[in-house]
Design a protein around this motif. Structure first.
Motif, PDB file in Angstrom:
ATOM      1  N   ALA A 147       0.812  -1.216   0.000  1.00  0.00           N
ATOM      2  CA  ALA A 147       0.000   0.000   0.000  1.00  0.00           C
ATOM      3  C   ALA A 147       0.844   1.264   0.000  1.00  0.00           C
ATOM      4  N   GLY A 148       2.169   1.137   0.151  1.00  0.00           N
ATOM      5  CA  GLY A 148       2.983   2.283   0.484  1.00  0.00           C
ATOM      6  C   GLY A 148       3.836   2.871  -0.616  1.00  0.00           C
ATOM      7  N   VAL A 149       5.037   3.308  -0.212  1.00  0.00           N
ATOM      8  CA  VAL A 149       5.882   4.158  -1.040  1.00  0.00           C
ATOM      9  C   VAL A 149       6.416   3.448  -2.279  1.00  0.00           C
ATOM     10  N   ARG A 150       6.500   2.105  -2.256  1.00  0.00           N
ATOM     11  CA  ARG A 150       6.909   1.350  -3.441  1.00  0.00           C
ATOM     12  C   ARG A 150       5.728   0.633  -4.082  1.00  0.00           C
ATOM     13  N   GLY A 151       4.540   0.850  -3.534  1.00  0.00           N
ATOM     14  CA  GLY A 151       3.357   0.151  -4.008  1.00  0.00           C
ATOM     15  C   GLY A 151       2.290   1.089  -4.522  1.00  0.00           C
ATOM     16  N   MET A 152       1.094   0.994  -3.923  1.00  0.00           N
ATOM     17  CA  MET A 152      -0.068   1.724  -4.414  1.00  0.00           C
ATOM     18  C   MET A 152       0.172   3.231  -4.498  1.00  0.00           C
ATOM     19  N   ILE A 153       0.769   3.816  -3.464  1.00  0.00           N
ATOM     20  CA  ILE A 153       0.951   5.270  -3.468  1.00  0.00           C
ATOM     21  C   ILE A 153       1.959   5.693  -4.533  1.00  0.00           C
ATOM     22  N   ALA A 154       2.950   4.853  -4.793  1.00  0.00           N
ATOM     23  CA  ALA A 154       3.882   5.136  -5.890  1.00  0.00           C
ATOM     24  C   ALA A 154       3.129   5.200  -7.215  1.00  0.00           C
ATOM     25  N   GLY A 155       2.243   4.242  -7.444  1.00  0.00           N
ATOM     26  CA  GLY A 155       1.468   4.243  -8.678  1.00  0.00           C
ATOM     27  C   GLY A 155       0.578   5.466  -8.804  1.00  0.00           C
ATOM     28  N   GLN A 156      -0.064   5.858  -7.696  1.00  0.00           N
ATOM     29  CA  GLN A 156      -0.910   7.050  -7.721  1.00  0.00           C
ATOM     30  C   GLN A 156      -0.099   8.297  -8.047  1.00  0.00           C
ATOM     31  N   THR A 157       1.102   8.379  -7.480  1.00  0.00           N
ATOM     32  CA  THR A 157       1.938   9.550  -7.691  1.00  0.00           C
ATOM     33  C   THR A 157       2.391   9.666  -9.139  1.00  0.00           C
ATOM     34  N   VAL A 158       2.881   8.566  -9.692  1.00  0.00           N
ATOM     35  CA  VAL A 158       3.337   8.596 -11.088  1.00  0.00           C
ATOM     36  C   VAL A 158       2.160   8.870 -12.028  1.00  0.00           C
ATOM     37  N   ASP A 159       1.006   8.335 -11.679  1.00  0.00           N
ATOM     38  CA  ASP A 159      -0.204   8.599 -12.465  1.00  0.00           C
ATOM     39  C   ASP A 159      -0.507  10.093 -12.502  1.00  0.00           C
ATOM     40  N   LEU A 160      -0.395  10.753 -11.347  1.00  0.00           N
ATOM     41  CA  LEU A 160      -0.640  12.197 -11.288  1.00  0.00           C
ATOM     42  C   LEU A 160       0.407  12.980 -12.076  1.00  0.00           C
ATOM     43  N   VAL A 161       1.663  12.584 -11.936  1.00  0.00           N
ATOM     44  CA  VAL A 161       2.751  13.290 -12.617  1.00  0.00           C
ATOM     45  C   VAL A 161       2.560  13.265 -14.135  1.00  0.00           C
ATOM     46  N   TYR A 162       2.040  12.143 -14.656  1.00  0.00           N
ATOM     47  CA  TYR A 162       1.903  11.990 -16.104  1.00  0.00           C
ATOM     48  C   TYR A 162       0.498  12.292 -16.619  1.00  0.00           C
TER      49      TYR A 162
END
Length: 293
Positions: A147-162
């Protein structure tokens, strides 16, 4: 028993387990608890707790020790949806046919309700760890990591960036494997870990979850274009509105459908390499490719 009836019964079981963990709506924090309960009780497939409980049983688990983790993973998933819907992210006002949490309670309470759901999930799991020991601790570690920094939240962050920017298939897979696959892998792995699965078996289940999550997300992308709005419980074309690049946008619907079948088939085939069998679990993974909501 037919698969649809089994799925209904197992979804109801997950709902009964969840209901036991709803915080009471009393005291000065009653508004927060009301928003938390509203978010969780809004419905949904309960796919993650069902996967966790079914994998636990497939590996020989037969008691109630997986129930706190089934509740916790749905609370984590719900918190992610509450925050996804916020104006700073996808800015959605409806989910599952109901007002999103921030639309009903206000943005500030929506943020706090998501925060509280995440914290409450770990409160529930830590209570279980105190009484169940090493297997429970391992399951909690799996859920935390996925759920964390290498998982779900990482995916959400990269999704927002792009958002609004061109994406390659490789980068889209990176996002989907973390934003969607991570919690499906977590459900499978945590359920097995609670039943004492070996490390190599957990690695196989992790990959099963990756394939299943890719199938699930691409199917979501397709339904956002072709689905029935009443069944989905939210407006169509939200990806286009939010300038999100999806498999449909990159390859077209026909190729996207092929990818869904490919990934769900790979998930089911890999599941068969384990020395255990669970026909419902396999059918559930294949169902991800055929669902219409």
């Amino acid at each position: 028993m037919e698969f649809d009836e089994q799925r209904k019964q197992k979804t109801e079981e997950a709902n009964r387990i969840l209901s036991r963990y709803f915080p009471g709506e009393t005291g000065e924090e009653h508004l927060l608890c009301e928003a938390m309960n509203y978010s969780v009780s809004a419905g949904g497939k309960r796919l993650r707790p069902v996967l966790l409980l079914e994998t636990f049983r497939m590996f020989g688990g037969a008691d109630s020790s997986a129930e706190p983790f089934a509740a916790a993973i749905e609370l984590i998933h719900t918190y992610s949806l509450v925050h996804d819907d916020l104006p700073a992210m996808d800015n959605d006002r409806y989910r599952r046919g109901k007002l999103t949490t921030h639309a009903k309670f206000g943005e500030a309470v929506g943020i706090l309700a998501g925060d509280a759901l995440l914290n409450y999930a770990f409160e529930i799991m830590s209570d279980a760890v105190c009484t169940q020991g090493a297997c429970a601790a391992k399951a909690m570690r799996i859920l935390a990591a996925k759920a964390g920094v290498r998982g779900m939240i990482a995916g959400q962050t990269v999704d927002l960036v792009y958002t609004g920017k061109p994406l390659s298939v490789e980068l889209l897979n990176y996002i989907n494997e973390r934003k969607t696959s991570a919690l499906l892998s977590a459900a499978l792995m945590a359920g097995a870990a609670l039943a004492g699965a070996k490390e190599e078996e957990l690695r196989i289940l992790e990959q099963v979850g990756i394939y299943a999550g890719l199938a699930f997300q691409i199917k979501d992308d397709i339904l956002d274009v072709t689905g029935d709005e009443a069944k989905l419980g939210k407006p169509l074309h939200s990806d286009e509105k939010n300038e999100k690049t999806t498999y449909v946008a990159l390859t077209g619907i026909e190729e996207a459908e092929k990818k869904v079948r490919q990934y769900s088939g790979q998930a089911a085939e890999l599941l068969d390499t384990l020395p255990y069998r669970d026909s419902f679990l396999k059918e559930l993974l294949l169902y991800l490719a055929e669902r219409n909501y």
